[in-house]
Design a protein around this motif. Structure first.
Motif, PDB file in Angstrom:
ATOM      1  N   GLU A 270       0.824  -1.202   0.000  1.00 10.61           N
ATOM      2  CA  GLU A 270       0.000   0.000   0.000  1.00 10.61           C
ATOM      3  C   GLU A 270       0.869   1.268   0.000  1.00 10.61           C
ATOM      4  O   GLU A 270       0.432   2.343  -0.403  1.00 10.61           O
ATOM      5  N   ASP A 271       2.128   1.143   0.411  1.00  4.29           N
ATOM      6  CA  ASP A 271       3.020   2.317   0.409  1.00  4.29           C
ATOM      7  C   ASP A 271       3.639   2.565  -0.971  1.00  4.29           C
ATOM      8  O   ASP A 271       4.491   3.439  -1.122  1.00  4.29           O
TER       9      ASP A 271
ATOM     10  N   ASP B 124      -5.713 -11.387   3.388  1.00  5.68           N
ATOM     11  CA  ASP B 124      -6.016 -10.253   4.256  1.00  5.68           C
ATOM     12  C   ASP B 124      -6.972  -9.281   3.545  1.00  5.68           C
ATOM     13  O   ASP B 124      -8.028  -8.934   4.072  1.00  5.68           O
ATOM     14  N   TYR B 125      -6.617  -8.900   2.324  1.00  2.00           N
ATOM     15  CA  TYR B 125      -7.471  -7.957   1.590  1.00  2.00           C
ATOM     16  C   TYR B 125      -8.844  -8.557   1.316  1.00  2.00           C
ATOM     17  O   TYR B 125      -9.863  -7.894   1.458  1.00  2.00           O
TER      18      TYR B 125
ATOM     19  N   ASP C 105      -8.128   2.393  -9.136  1.00  2.00           N
ATOM     20  CA  ASP C 105      -7.424   2.084  -7.883  1.00  2.00           C
ATOM     21  C   ASP C 105      -6.761   0.720  -7.997  1.00  2.00           C
ATOM     22  O   ASP C 105      -7.211  -0.154  -8.742  1.00  2.00           O
ATOM     23  N   PHE C 106      -5.663   0.542  -7.317  1.00  2.00           N
ATOM     24  CA  PHE C 106      -5.071  -0.780  -7.051  1.00  2.00           C
ATOM     25  C   PHE C 106      -4.200  -0.591  -5.822  1.00  2.00           C
ATOM     26  O   PHE C 106      -3.926   0.555  -5.420  1.00  2.00           O
ATOM     27  N   ILE C 107      -3.790  -1.701  -5.213  1.00  2.00           N
ATOM     28  CA  ILE C 107      -3.021  -1.583  -3.969  1.00  2.00           C
ATOM     29  C   ILE C 107      -1.744  -0.787  -4.236  1.00  2.00           C
ATOM     30  O   ILE C 107      -0.943  -1.170  -5.095  1.00  2.00           O
ATOM     31  N   GLY C 108      -1.575   0.310  -3.549  1.00  2.00           N
ATOM     32  CA  GLY C 108      -0.356   1.107  -3.671  1.00  2.00           C
ATOM     33  C   GLY C 108      -0.459   2.263  -4.650  1.00  2.00           C
ATOM     34  O   GLY C 108       0.444   3.092  -4.731  1.00  2.00           O
ATOM     35  N   LYS C 109      -1.560   2.354  -5.388  1.00  2.00           N
ATOM     36  CA  LYS C 109      -1.636   3.383  -6.431  1.00  2.00           C
ATOM     37  C   LYS C 109      -1.514   4.799  -5.845  1.00  2.00           C
ATOM     38  O   LYS C 109      -0.723   5.611  -6.319  1.00  2.00           O
ATOM     39  N   ARG C 110      -2.296   5.055  -4.791  1.00  2.00           N
ATOM     40  CA  ARG C 110      -2.303   6.422  -4.271  1.00  2.00           C
ATOM     41  C   ARG C 110      -0.900   6.838  -3.822  1.00  2.00           C
ATOM     42  O   ARG C 110      -0.488   7.993  -3.989  1.00  2.00           O
ATOM     43  N   SER C 111      -0.142   5.867  -3.313  1.00  2.00           N
ATOM     44  CA  SER C 111       1.187   6.205  -2.792  1.00  2.00           C
ATOM     45  C   SER C 111       2.154   6.617  -3.893  1.00  2.00           C
ATOM     46  O   SER C 111       3.140   7.306  -3.636  1.00  2.00           O
TER      47      SER C 111
ATOM     48  N   TYR D 230       1.647   8.718  -5.975  1.00  2.00           N
ATOM     49  CA  TYR D 230       1.483  10.165  -6.202  1.00  2.00           C
ATOM     50  C   TYR D 230       1.783  10.983  -4.958  1.00  2.00           C
ATOM     51  O   TYR D 230       1.427  12.134  -4.866  1.00  2.00           O
ATOM     52  N   ARG D 231       2.422  10.342  -3.982  1.00  2.00           N
ATOM     53  CA  ARG D 231       2.866  11.122  -2.817  1.00  2.00           C
ATOM     54  C   ARG D 231       4.071  11.948  -3.247  1.00  2.00           C
ATOM     55  O   ARG D 231       4.824  11.555  -4.149  1.00  2.00           O
TER      56      ARG D 231
END
Lengths: 1001, 91
Positions: A709-710, A745-746, A891-897, A899-900
């Motif tokens: 997710e990171d 887990d997910y 979305d996918f696991i880690g996508k938002r990160s 763009y940090r």
């Protein structure tokens, strides 16, 4: 000449069974049933060891596991010798050899004894203070300190003995088989509770078993007679198991208890063979009854550590239980009535008791009167101010104690003696109680810590709960077990107890001497040589917390963990600092209660059982063909297959060329395989991989990259769509279990609405990877009826086929850049498949290659290995794999990160290729990369992650992560090594066949 | 060593289980709508309470099911165990 101090026969000592043993090279005799300590004492041997710091001569002090001084080496001349064993716990057997520790050349004449005379130069914190300067010298000091530290010698070879672990479950566990424990266990078992009673001694019964004096009676019998009858009855009780020689080491939360059962240490050498030596019992008990008893305290006075000075209760046990007199001229020093019982025990056997020195002003109990009648001299309100005798006590000097107990007055009275019994009252054994997380309170009147707040279903009974008088013990025990077990009656409801025990006690933590404290040696911790002076010094230097004082002075830090002296240390601190003992608290009692052997801790998990390892179905073939193996996770993977005398380098160069020029074969069975089914399987893959999966056609394969997710790369692999709602995912070898765990887990916690089921099938399939320009011809020979044309079976696609009757799944995928196939069969056919491939490939000189060649081939292609080229800080963008990150997916696991602000920095470390200017130099993996040579300090730009000599390119190649490397193409950098600087150039990480033409070759 | 009452299997030794950190932190439904700070709050920030704490646990060497646990970290008393998706017991 040795004297025989065996003064009475005892039912616990078998005098018909004479046992000879050696101590410090000299042969002695004892009897079956003796401990090493009782046998030595019977031979009038008191001097058994030297203390840790000052090398002072020390003797046997106690009769149990609390022993601080009599620590010996067992089998000292063997390379499987065992150090730090308490002589009071060793049961002698024919041929036992033991020796003293911490002395050289011998316990009688010990060079280290000079430390005793230098002791003014070794105050508390000596090492901390002295060796601080100059700080860079610590390593040199350490060498010498290490050599003089430590008590015994370690064994030098592997322990040949067998150890075992066993999980056991009981309704009730009773710890300690004294009178309280026996009654508790008996009544629990009688009420249908499955009960286990354990005791560290070889005989049950505790101290009551030799309680024969005339003043206490249970149902008109002596406590000893009465208890023996009770013990006799235990044999017929169902539901009750009794384990002796079993010491509870640890009491964890939720009544989880570890106990060591000693099975063979007491046996003769020939009877030990092929038997389990010690067993660690892992006990889960619904209810725990602690009946751990109490330990007698010593008294703290000047020179209180000489051989011949013992606990009064120990002298009594040696006399009553072992039939041994500890001295010919005995003196007792006490603050309560217990010493009088010991004195009478000796007197009754005709052993000389010279005097009793009592710091109290008076006592009127019957037992004191009886001692007076016996004509034994009692010195009331007196204290010992000094003792004499270097290797054996020969006299004590006493003086009158002032009314407030802080000083001594009058004239010195010397009393000649060879044994001094010290009685300072009793300390409940609450070690296990506090280990369980339960809390203590301080009883200011009795000066003891007592159980207060239980954290699990447990009770403390008997003297460990502060009941010292027989009637109190039995009445409270009766009440407590009824409550705990929820029963209406016990078999000792109507018991009649007559007692004459006095609890009167005068507590003085540190007894005064006529000399100032600085000139005396009142030992608080015998094993570590910590004196009252050291504790006071620590307080003067500003230490207040008991935990700090403990570590600074080493009080309570030996193998005995200060079982005798801790209370005095606390008392002295409280008195000096003007604190209340309850506020001060205790140090933490940590497990194990008594030392455990490493063997007991590891049990059977040694050698090949140390860790699980996994082998592939083709393993036998690899072994037969002399493969070298490497560990990958728990797997043993074929690393390379040397022919004749080939080095690893030579083998890998040969294998790599063969795989590119003709045909190679790799055992890829270890890759993680997860079977994914369900109507939402495609959606699920969309969410866990960075790229899009919805449009993947049935029968096609796709490479996927999985992030945390990171945003950091977590795993990768090829996933194949077997059917509409059926995929098979491959993961890295090492990551298989974690990936499955993460996906579960997910599924279970974030997306329970998805209809997806995951099953690990890693072990169900064996995989052979055929690669090279002739791989197609090899496969054709094995499966002639399968159309292998590029039209029917293109790269990144999948076919089901049969090899004979064996079903197989074939993926045309490639981790080497060559035309290649991964053939999966049911695991049990793995070796058969492999042999068929080898046979079919013979005409193309098919070459088996291992993981090293696989790594080289993929590096030539610039393919990453997760965990080698990534380290949990690399995003797909850092890896220059932007192409695999879908911009369209919401979305996918880690996508938002991704763009940090931090993950979007341009100057992150990025994956690049490196070429050495001299093509023959191979960089070291892990080597640092810099852009400047003449700068100090110089910025580290990154490091080499993969590096090989490529036989196909005939030059060295490397992958590296370099800060801002993406924009450095063609830039000259340096890899500084110990003796030279290597010039390198940043390059495209794809070194070989950049256009992927060979996939279809 | 805890004795954990798996809601699917019953009482088992702690060594069969894996702790999974703080419970009831839901993955944002629309991550792209969040600011860096909001995303960081979800991603990195976890409580570490001395006292009653809500935790995720997994029966890793058993049924592989995730569940929630209420535990007092000061004395390790397990106050409640409930399945994923079930409402936490009120304090």
């Amino acid at each position: 000449m040795t004297k025989n101090l065996r003064v009475k026969s005892s039912e616990y000592i078998d005098e018909t069974n004479r046992v000879s043993f050696k101590f410090n090279g000299k042969t002695y005799h004892g009897f079956k049933g003796d401990t090493l300590a009782s046998a030595l004492l019977a031979n009038d041997v008191h001097l058994v060891g030297r203390s840790f710091k000052y090398h002072r001569p020390r003797g046997i002090m106690t009769s149990g596991s609390e022993e601080p001084n009599a620590i010996v080496q067992i089998n000292p001349n063997s390379n499987i010798t065992e150090p730090n064993v308490r002589a009071t716990e060793v049961e002698i057997y024919e041929g036992l050899e033991a020796s003293s520790q911490n002395c050289w050349p011998s316990v009688e004449f010990d060079i280290g004894g000079i430390n005793n005379f230098l002791s003014p130069f070794f105050p508390a914190g000596f090492y901390y203070k002295t060796f601080m300067w100059p700080s860079s010298f610590w390593e040199k000091y350490e060498f010498f300190i290490r050599h003089s530290a430590g008590l015994g010698k370690s064994p030098t070879t592997n322990d040949p003995d067998i150890y075992d672990h066993r999980n056991v479950h009981y309704d009730v566990l009773v710890v300690g088989a004294g009178i309280s424990g026996i009654l508790a266990a008996k009544n629990a078992a009688k009420n249908n509770f499955k009960t286990l009673l354990v005791d560290e001694k070889n005989e049950i019964g505790g101290s009551t078993i030799f309680e024969n004096n005339e003043f206490n009676k249970i149902d008109s019998k002596t406590p000893s007679e009465w208890l023996k009858k009770e013990i006799e009855e235990l044999k017929n009780i169902k539901n009750l198991e009794i384990k002796t020689r079993t010491s509870v080491a640890a009491y964890h939360q939720y009544n989880y208890i570890l106990a060591r059962e000693n099975l063979t240490d007491h046996l003769e050498v020939k009877d030990k063979k092929n038997k389990i030596r010690q067993r660690l019992l892992k006990i889960r008990a619904k209810k725990v009854i602690l009946a751990t008893g109490a330990l007698e305290r010593p008294l703290i006075f000047n020179n209180n550590d000489r051989p011949g000075i013992m606990l009064s209760s120990a002298i009594r046990k040696y006399s009553e239980f072992y039939g041994v007199a500890c001295g010919n001229k005995n003196v007792f020093f006490t603050n309560n009535d217990s010493a009088y019982e010991s004195a009478l025990s000796l007197y009754d056997k005709g052993i000389n008791v010279e005097a009793i020195i009592d710091i109290r002003e008076q006592s009127e109990s019957k037992i004191v009167k009886k001692v007076k009648e016996a004509g034994i001299k009692i010195y009331w309100s007196h204290s010992i101010v000094d003792t004499a005798g270097y290797k054996r006590l020969n006299s004590v000097t006493i003086m009158k104690l002032s009314n407030d107990g802080t000083s001594v007055t009058g004239s010195k009275i010397p009393i000649s003696c060879d044994c001094l019994g010290v009685a300072g009252g009793w300390t409940p054994s609450v070690h296990l109680y506090t280990q369980s997380g339960s809390k203590l309170k301080f009883d200011d009147e009795k000066k003891i810590f007592l159980p207060n707040q239980n954290t699990s279903d447990q009770i403390s009974v008997g003297s460990c709960d502060g009941d010292f008088k027989l009637n109190e013990i039995l009445i409270n025990l009766n009440k407590k077990i009824k409550e705990m077990l929820n029963i209406k009656q016990t078999d000792f409801d109507s018991i009649k107890v007559e007692i004459d025990q006095e609890n009167s006690k005068r507590n003085i933590w540190l007894l005064p001497s006529d000399k100032p404290l600085g000139k005396t040696k009142p030992f608080v911790d015998y094993q570590n040589d910590a004196t009252a002076k050291d504790i006071k010094l620590a307080l003067r230097e500003g230490f207040r917390s008991i935990e700090h004082v403990k570590r600074y002075t080493t009080t309570g830090m030996g193998t005995d963990q200060g079982k005798l002296g801790n209370m005095h240390a606390l008392g002295i601190i409280a008195d000096t600092a003007g604190l209340k003992m309850g506020e001060l608290g205790t140090t933490t009692f940590r497990p194990p209660y008594t030392p455990l052997t490493f063997g007991t801790i590891v049990g059977r998990n040694v050698g090949k059982f140390f860790d699980t390892f996994r082998r592939t179905p083709m393993n036998d073939w690899h072994l037969e063909n002399k493969a070298k193996f490497e560990n990958v996770g728990q797997w043993k993977r074929a690393w390379y297959y040397p022919i004749n005398e080939e080095t690893m380098h030579q083998a890998v160069q040969r294998e790599s060329k063969a795989a590119r020029e003709s045909a190679g074969i790799l055992d890829a069975s270890t890759l993680g395989k997860i079977d994914i089914q369900g109507s939402d399987a495609s959606e699920f893959l969309n969410r866990v991989y960075t790229n899009a999966w919805s449009k993947l056609a049935i029968g096609k394969c796709r490479y996927g990259l999985m992030l945390n997710e990171d945003g950091m790369v977590y795993d990768d692999g090829v996933t194949t769509r077997l059917d509409e709602n059926h995929y098979i995912m491959t993961t890295t070898t090492g990551g298989a279990a974690n990936v499955l765990g993460k996906l579960e887990d997910y599924l279970q916690t974030e997306w329970p609405e998805l209809d997806v089921y995951l099953t690990s099938v890693t072990d169900h399939y064996a995989t052979a990877s055929l690669c090279g320009p002739n791989s197609k011809k090899v496969l054709k020979k094995i499966i002639p009826n399968l159309d292998l044309s590029d039209e029917n079976f293109p790269h990144m696609s999948f076919k089901k086929a049969n090899i004979g009757n064996i079903q197989c799944r074939i993926m045309r995928i490639s981790f080497t850049g060559e035309h290649s196939y991964e053939i999966n069969v049911q695991a049990s056919y793995g070796k058969d498949l492999w042999e068929k491939c080898m046979e079919a490939g013979k005409e193309y000189n098919i070459t088996p290659y291992g993981t090293e060649t696989m790594h080289l081939l993929r590096a030539e292609k610039g393919f990453i290995i997760v965990g080698q080229d990534t380290d949990g800080t690399m995003t797909p963008i850092d890896l220059q794999m932007d192409w695999i990150v879908s911009k369209k997916k919401y979305d996918f696991i880690g996508k938002r990160s991704l763009y940090r602000s931090d993950t979007m920095r341009e100057d992150r470390k990025q994956l690049v290729g490196l070429l050495t200017d001299d093509p023959n130099i191979v960089l070291e993996e892990g080597a640092q990369i810099v852009s400047e040579l003449n700068q100090s300090p110089v910025e580290m730009l990154g490091h080499v992650t993969s590096s090989y000599f490529s036989p196909n390119l005939n030059k060295s190649i490397a992958l590296a992560v370099v800060r801002g490397g993406k924009d450095m193409m063609g830039k000259k950098l340096f890899v500084p090594m110990e003796n030279k600087n290597i010039n390198v150039t940043v390059a495209n990480p794809v070194f070989y066949d950049e256009k992927n033409e060979r996939l279809n070759a | 060593m805890f004795l954990i009452n798996c809601p699917y299997c019953g009482e088992r030794d702690q060594q069969e289980f894996k702790a999974g950190g703080e419970a009831h932190i839901e993955r944002p439904k629309q991550p792209t709508e969040l600011s860096d700070d909001e995303w960081a709050e979800y991603l990195f920030m976890r409580k570490n309470i001395k006292g009653v704490q809500f935790e995720r646990w997994n029966h890793a060497h058993g049924c592989r099911k995730w569940f929630n646990m209420v535990r007092d970290t000061s004395n390790d008393e397990i106050k409640a165990i409930y399945k994923m998706g079930e409402k936490p017991p009120s304090q």
